[in-house]
Design a protein around this motif. Structure first.
Motif, PDB file in Angstrom:
ATOM      1  N   THR A  79       2.473  -1.823  -3.507  1.00 10.30           N
ATOM      2  CA  THR A  79       3.754  -1.195  -4.149  1.00 10.30           C
ATOM      3  C   THR A  79       4.274   0.005  -3.694  1.00 10.30           C
ATOM      4  N   PRO A  80       5.536   0.277  -3.024  1.00 13.70           N
ATOM      5  CA  PRO A  80       6.076   1.522  -2.480  1.00 13.70           C
ATOM      6  C   PRO A  80       6.680   2.248  -3.716  1.00 13.70           C
ATOM      7  N   GLY A  81       7.059   3.449  -3.403  1.00  9.96           N
ATOM      8  CA  GLY A  81       7.831   4.282  -4.458  1.00  9.96           C
ATOM      9  C   GLY A  81       7.067   5.322  -4.838  1.00  9.96           C
ATOM     10  N   HIS A  82       7.949   6.490  -5.282  1.00  8.81           N
ATOM     11  CA  HIS A  82       7.312   7.780  -5.908  1.00  8.81           C
ATOM     12  C   HIS A  82       7.571   7.878  -7.377  1.00  8.81           C
ATOM     13  N   LYS A  83       8.426   7.161  -8.090  1.00 11.98           N
ATOM     14  CA  LYS A  83       8.645   7.223  -9.405  1.00 11.98           C
ATOM     15  C   LYS A  83       7.670   7.013 -10.258  1.00 11.98           C
ATOM     16  N   ASP A  84       7.900   7.426 -11.447  1.00 12.72           N
ATOM     17  CA  ASP A  84       6.771   7.289 -12.503  1.00 12.72           C
ATOM     18  C   ASP A  84       6.130   5.813 -12.441  1.00 12.72           C
ATOM     19  N   GLY A  85       5.047   5.767 -12.616  1.00 11.04           N
ATOM     20  CA  GLY A  85       4.147   4.179 -12.503  1.00 11.04           C
ATOM     21  C   GLY A  85       3.956   3.798 -11.126  1.00 11.04           C
TER      22      GLY A  85
ATOM     23  N   ARG B 162       0.237   0.572  -7.414  1.00  7.92           N
ATOM     24  CA  ARG B 162      -0.501   0.529  -6.190  1.00  7.92           C
ATOM     25  C   ARG B 162      -1.886   0.163  -6.428  1.00  7.92           C
ATOM     26  N   ASN B 163      -2.450   1.174  -7.499  1.00  5.70           N
ATOM     27  CA  ASN B 163      -3.898   1.070  -7.908  1.00  5.70           C
ATOM     28  C   ASN B 163      -4.007  -0.368  -8.457  1.00  5.70           C
ATOM     29  N   ALA B 164      -3.031  -1.041  -9.296  1.00  7.85           N
ATOM     30  CA  ALA B 164      -3.259  -2.339  -9.750  1.00  7.85           C
ATOM     31  C   ALA B 164      -3.325  -3.544  -8.661  1.00  7.85           C
ATOM     32  N   ASP B 165      -2.310  -3.215  -7.396  1.00 10.78           N
ATOM     33  CA  ASP B 165      -2.498  -4.087  -6.566  1.00 10.78           C
ATOM     34  C   ASP B 165      -3.935  -3.964  -5.779  1.00 10.78           C
ATOM     35  N   VAL B 166      -4.466  -2.750  -5.531  1.00 11.65           N
ATOM     36  CA  VAL B 166      -5.827  -2.756  -5.055  1.00 11.65           C
ATOM     37  C   VAL B 166      -6.935  -3.343  -5.812  1.00 11.65           C
ATOM     38  N   TYR B 167      -6.863  -2.920  -7.039  1.00 13.34           N
ATOM     39  CA  TYR B 167      -7.864  -3.768  -8.030  1.00 13.34           C
ATOM     40  C   TYR B 167      -7.713  -5.369  -8.024  1.00 13.34           C
ATOM     41  N   GLU B 168      -6.547  -5.709  -7.989  1.00 14.68           N
ATOM     42  CA  GLU B 168      -6.202  -7.322  -7.729  1.00 14.68           C
ATOM     43  C   GLU B 168      -6.561  -7.718  -6.648  1.00 14.68           C
ATOM     44  N   ILE B 169      -6.668  -7.055  -5.468  1.00 13.53           N
ATOM     45  CA  ILE B 169      -7.079  -7.490  -4.210  1.00 13.53           C
ATOM     46  C   ILE B 169      -8.521  -7.551  -4.313  1.00 13.53           C
ATOM     47  N   ILE B 170      -9.168  -6.767  -4.849  1.00 18.32           N
ATOM     48  CA  ILE B 170     -10.589  -6.585  -5.037  1.00 18.32           C
ATOM     49  C   ILE B 170     -11.198  -7.551  -5.808  1.00 18.32           C
ATOM     50  N   ARG B 171     -10.606  -7.768  -6.849  1.00 13.13           N
ATOM     51  CA  ARG B 171     -10.875  -8.652  -7.883  1.00 13.13           C
ATOM     52  C   ARG B 171     -10.544 -10.198  -7.515  1.00 13.13           C
TER      53      ARG B 171
ATOM     54  N   LEU C 139      -0.180   1.147   2.725  1.00 12.38           N
ATOM     55  CA  LEU C 139      -0.569   1.504   1.616  1.00 12.38           C
ATOM     56  C   LEU C 139       0.217   2.202   0.744  1.00 12.38           C
ATOM     57  N   ASN C 140       1.118   2.960   1.061  1.00 11.61           N
ATOM     58  CA  ASN C 140       2.267   3.590   0.459  1.00 11.61           C
ATOM     59  C   ASN C 140       1.615   4.734  -0.523  1.00 11.61           C
ATOM     60  N   TYR C 141       0.566   5.211  -0.476  1.00  7.70           N
ATOM     61  CA  TYR C 141       0.081   6.346  -1.180  1.00  7.70           C
ATOM     62  C   TYR C 141       0.646   7.626  -0.633  1.00  7.70           C
ATOM     63  N   ARG C 142       0.718   8.848  -1.515  1.00  7.48           N
ATOM     64  CA  ARG C 142       1.432   9.954  -1.073  1.00  7.48           C
ATOM     65  C   ARG C 142       0.430  11.097  -1.546  1.00  7.48           C
ATOM     66  N   LEU C 143       1.175  12.327  -1.271  1.00  6.61           N
ATOM     67  CA  LEU C 143       0.577  13.363  -1.625  1.00  6.61           C
ATOM     68  C   LEU C 143       1.242  13.934  -2.866  1.00  6.61           C
ATOM     69  N   ASN C 144       0.362  14.286  -4.011  1.00  6.19           N
ATOM     70  CA  ASN C 144       1.125  14.709  -5.345  1.00  6.19           C
ATOM     71  C   ASN C 144       1.696  16.017  -5.268  1.00  6.19           C
TER      72      ASN C 144
END
Length: 114
Positions: free
Chosen positions: A29-35, A40-49, A77-82
């Motif tokens: 999931t892309p984006g930098h808005k709240d949530g 993205r983390n939920a996507d990763v957990y679902e892929i692993i699961r 991966l769409n992860y960013r720096l906070n």
């Protein structure tokens, strides 16, 4: 995997000599808005699961992603720096790499997943 729309992954499991390796390529999931980071983390957990490997030749082959000795995760991966763009540029100019690493969203995910 259905539920993820145009987000998801392709994974390959193999054993090379005595090393069990997994290669994952994903689009999160892309984006930098709240949530967005939580999605993205939920996507990763679902892929692993939901990722499951089967082998008719090798019954000792790992069945899940975390069961491998080495996992290589690639993709969009769409992860960013906070931190803000100006703060990132300032830290890069000053070569303060540890501060940049400490605000990397991927760094936090790796500790949770594996």
């Amino acid at each position: 995997m259905g539920y993820m729309g145009n987000k998801g992954s392709v994974s390959i499991s193999m054993t090379l000599y005595q090393s069990r390796m997994c290669f994952v390529c994903s689009h999160l999931t892309p984006g930098h808005k709240d949530g967005a980071e939580q999605r993205r983390n939920a996507d990763v957990y679902e892929i692993i699961r939901r990722t499951c490997f089967a082998s008719v030749l090798d019954t000792d082959q790992p069945r899940t992603i975390p069961c491998h000795d080495q996992v290589f995760w690639f993709g969009d991966l769409n992860y960013r720096l906070n931190m803000s763009d100006s703060e990132v540029r300032k830290l890069v100019a000053q070569k303060r790499w540890d501060e940049l690493k400490n605000s990397d969203q991927v760094r936090f995910l790796c500790y949770v997943c594996f």
